[in-house]
Design an enzyme around this catalytic site. Structure first.
Site, PDB file in Angstrom:
ATOM      1  NE  ARG A 240      -4.292  -1.287   0.173  1.00  0.00           N
ATOM      2  CZ  ARG A 240      -4.489  -2.295  -0.671  1.00  0.00           C
ATOM      3  NH1 ARG A 240      -3.582  -2.589  -1.583  1.00  0.00           N
ATOM      4  NH2 ARG A 240      -5.591  -3.025  -0.636  1.00  0.00           N
ATOM      5  CD  GLU A 269      -3.399   3.554  -4.970  1.00  0.00           C
ATOM      6  OE1 GLU A 269      -4.507   2.999  -5.118  1.00  0.00           O
ATOM      7  OE2 GLU A 269      -2.378   2.954  -4.635  1.00  0.00           O
ATOM      8  CG  HIS A 287      -3.724  -0.242  -6.468  1.00  0.00           C
ATOM      9  ND1 HIS A 287      -4.012   0.329  -5.257  1.00  0.00           N
ATOM     10  CD2 HIS A 287      -3.741  -1.587  -6.244  1.00  0.00           C
ATOM     11  CE1 HIS A 287      -4.189  -0.611  -4.338  1.00  0.00           C
ATOM     12  NE2 HIS A 287      -4.032  -1.784  -4.922  1.00  0.00           N
TER      13      HIS A 287
HETATM   14  O1  GLV Z   1      -4.501  -4.086  -3.827  1.00  0.00           O
HETATM   15  C1  GLV Z   1      -5.140  -5.067  -3.970  1.00  0.00           C
HETATM   16  C2  GLV Z   1      -5.544  -5.939  -2.898  1.00  0.00           C
HETATM   17  O2  GLV Z   1      -5.346  -5.586  -1.725  1.00  0.00           O
HETATM   18  O3  GLV Z   1      -6.103  -7.013  -3.187  1.00  0.00           O
END
Ligand code: GLV
Length: 323
Positions: A240, A269, A287
């Protein structure tokens, strides 16, 4: 006469990718309330169904916070389609007796592939070379800058859960030397463990961030860790954005205090600091590490399995309260 089965009600505020691709798998089993299709503002739509909705499928772009939870007094389950359920206020869910599930390891292999892809791209300049050719800069001068060899690199994995482990296996096959930092040591694995992420950084050529975002990991990769990684160091993030102090990362990259970065996730984001966009030692991805049809299929199966377990009073398949 055939009995009509009553499908349990599930509220979706913003549709996750897996729902978009496998909608009929959900609608066959559940009476899906699609908030985004209603002309009503979200809070009014939610209030209309407040007394009956027991299960909610959420999405990173719609935080499940105290305000939303308060509108849903009958809610008992928040089912996150993603692995990281950091946009769900778990403390508030706990207080209200609402369970939370996530995607478990449904996406781990695909996320690990992207982590390795970013790692190789930064060192071997694949995206930069692509842009160089497309801009018509290739000539006989042979002035394209050298990359850096993958084999032999010391790679520090931050978060050796299922994604981190898949990254480790893949990079071992490239001849990298793996060590890691995680919530706890995994004695069954022979990789060196560092309880201190700064020490890990000081003893590696690259850090690959695979951990969840929690109060403990927020800005864990700070100025001190980046300095310990050093001028030749590379950082890859598929966890993250906020695990890294992004302002410090940008400063270090601008001042060439680290070699480069491969980033699939960002602090705010979809905003990306403009300095990152301008640097060719940085590889950017929106992402999308989980975006394969196979991952979405598996993710939707896990989501459905959790909802079915919930509605039949069975243990949840991938509870995520302690993440
Ligand atoms: O970022 C994607 C997830 O956490 O599955």
């Amino acid at each position: 006469m055939a009995q009509t089965q009553i499908r349990p009600e599930v509220l979706i505020v913003t549709p996750p990718g897996s729902f978009t691709y496998f909608e009929s798998d959900f609608t066959q089993k559940f009476n899906v309330l699609k908030a985004w299709e209603s002309p009503l503002p979200l809070d009014q739509y939610v209030t209309t169904h407040a007394q009956s909705v027991q299960a909610l499928i959420c999405h990173a772009y719609t935080p499940v916070n105290a305000d939303l939870l308060q509108l849903l007094p009958a809610l008992k389950l928040v089912a996150s389609p993603s692995t990281g359920a950091d946009y769900v206020d778990k403390a508030e869910c706990r207080r209200r007796g609402v369970a939370v599930t996530n995607a478990g390891d449904a996406y781990s292999e695909d996320v690990a592939d992207i982590a390795v892809g970013l790692f190789i791209d930064v060192h071997r300049k694949i995206s930069a070379a692509d842009s160089y050719v497309r801009r018509g800069l290739w000539s006989s001068k042979g002035d394209y800058p050298l990359g850096s060899k993958i084999g032999g690199k010391r790679v520090g994995i931050v978060g050796l859960g299922s994604i981190g482990y898949e990254v480790a296996k893949r990079l071992e096959a490239f001849g990298c030397k793996i060590s890691y930092n995680s919530r706890s040591e995994r004695p069954s694995l022979s990789y060196p463990f560092y309880s201190n992420v700064c020490e890990l950084a000081a003893n590696t050529d690259a850090l690959i961030i695979c951990c969840a975002l929690t109060d403990q990991t927020h800005h864990m990769i700070n100025k001190e860790v980046l300095s310990a990684l050093g001028r030749e160091g590379v950082i890859v993030n598929v966890g993250r954005g906020a695990v890294i102090d992004e302002k410090e990362l940008v400063k270090c990259l601008v001042n060439r205090e680290i070699r480069g970065a491969g980033l699939d996730v960002f602090e705010k984001e979809p905003h990306i600091p403009k300095e990152l966009v301008e640097m060719d030692n940085v590889v950017l991805s929106p992402h999308k590490a989980v975006f394969t049809l196979e991952s979405f299929k598996r993710g939707s199966e896990v989501l459905i399995a959790n909802l079915e377990a919930f509605f039949s009073n069975k243990p949840l398949v991938t509870p995520a309260m302690d993440e």
